[in-house]
Design an enzyme around this catalytic site. Structure first.
Site, PDB file in Angstrom:
ATOM      1  CE  LYS A  33      -0.280   0.049   5.089  1.00 43.96           C
ATOM      2  NZ  LYS A  33      -1.303   0.169   6.271  1.00 43.96           N
ATOM      3  CE1 TYR A 253      15.134  30.180   5.222  1.00 47.16           C
ATOM      4  CE2 TYR A 253      15.094  27.991   4.398  1.00 47.16           C
ATOM      5  CZ  TYR A 253      14.983  29.374   4.077  1.00 47.16           C
ATOM      6  OH  TYR A 253      14.570  29.814   2.901  1.00 47.16           O
TER       7      TYR A 253
END
Length: 357
Positions: A33, A253
């Protein structure tokens, strides 16, 4: 071309499937899946079809993709059908379906089917997501039998804490299962990956290995069988920029990492838009040109930074393994406070390169 890519070792995949099948798991449905946990469902199914007893997916859309690619092995719909009109497609394409709800049972009773179904009848033994209540189980089994629309029934449940080797929950769930399936003549399916590896005394005619197929341990600790798994995916990229930074300079950042000494920094073409976990902290392991190193600062959308100080030969174009055969995906996931399932499934724009050996 941007150098980020995921290398998929299909021989390792086959090895891991065979381990699942051999270790008291009975027959094994390979769980593919979510695009085979980010590994590519069609290519994974093609690699395993000659070996596997069948496949398991979440829904009919995933199953139809396999049939369109020529996969003819049994395919189980783990969430069953969402609408009654899907039953015609299930019959047409010879899918197997889970039944976990009374409305699905009623839909089968009312349906006009060209041929009988194979049903995996699910009981909720303690997971409390989907599944028939224990007191409904025997009656549901009998109702399926008398419809004349079901050729075969497999009895199934799902363990909530099989990855916790010191928990008694799996044994408790098995006791509930045994109590409420008493007298029902059918094969059983109980085992997911951690149950296959960690709970050998619990019987199962069918297992449903998922994460172990892809070489990641389901456990948060060492385990002798899990240690035999072979990583299937290697996520890699290359250094695209090198910076020499003095002590006191920040990286990335938020300036979350500040150099405590002069450091040589490499910028890698890999970021959270590719699926690398944004919350992986400074110190998360990487490998650069075969040498261990670490992540520095915040992961950006398209780039991340690594420490080249201890890898003096590394420079522009150097290969960086983010996870794979030398950097375990489970360790990266732990550092990012998530699980390997999630980091595999999150891979988006990284091209996959398949190898047979």
């Amino acid at each position: 071309m941007r150098p980020a890519r995921a290398l998929i070792d299909l021989q390792a995949l086959r090895h891991n499937y065979q381990l699942a099948r051999e270790h008291r798991g009975g027959k094994a449905l390979a769980v593919i899946k979510a695009d085979a946990y980010g590994h590519g469902a069609v290519r994974v199914a093609q690699a395993l079809e000659a070996q596997a007893d069948g496949f398991a997916v979440a829904c009919i859309e995933e199953a139809l993709e396999l049939r369109a690619a020529g996969i003819r092995a049994p395919v189980l719909l783990l969430e069953g059908f969402f609408e009654a009109d899907e039953l015609a497609l299930i019959v047409e394409h010879n899918f197997w379906t889970v039944v976990h709800s009374t409305w699905q049972l009623e839909a089968i009773e009312q349906a006009q089917l060209a041929k009988p179904l194979t049903v995996w009848l699910k009981i909720d033994t303690g997971m409390h997501r989907v599944g028939l209540y224990p007191h409904e189980y025997q009656a549901a089994y009998q109702r399926l039998l008398v419809t004349g629309k079901v050729a075969r029934i497999v009895l199934m449940s799902h363990f909530a804490r099989a990855d916790e080797l010191n928990s008694g929950c799996s044994d408790e769930q098995f006791a509930v299962f045994e109590s409420f399936r008493k007298g029902l003549a059918a094969e059983i399916s109980l085992k997911n990956s951690p149950a296959v590896l960690g709970w050998p005394h619990i019987p199962s005619d069918w297992s449903r290995p998922g994460i172990m197929l892809y070489g990641a341990t389901p456990f948060g600790q060492a385990h002798p069988l899990a240690d035999r798994l072979q990583p299937v995916m290697t996520l890699e990229s290359k250094i695209i920029s090198v910076r020499e930074l003095p002590a006191g300079e920040a990286v990335g950042y938020g300036a979350t990492f500040v150099c405590d000494r002069p450091l040589r920094i490499g910028v890698v073409a890999m970021g959270y838009a590719d699926g690398y976990p944004r919350h992986a902290p400074t110190g998360t392991p990487v490998q650069i040109d075969g040498q261990p190193s670490r992540l520095l600062g915040r992961v950006s959308m398209d780039m991340l930074c690594v420490d080249l100080t201890g890898v003096p030969q590394a420079g522009l174009g150097s290969r960086v393994e983010l996870w794979g055969k030398h950097v375990l995906a489970s360790e990266v996931a732990t550092r990012a406070e998530t699980i390997p399932y999630e980091i595999f499934c999150n891979l988006r724009r990284v091209p996959r390169i398949y190898s047979q050996d």
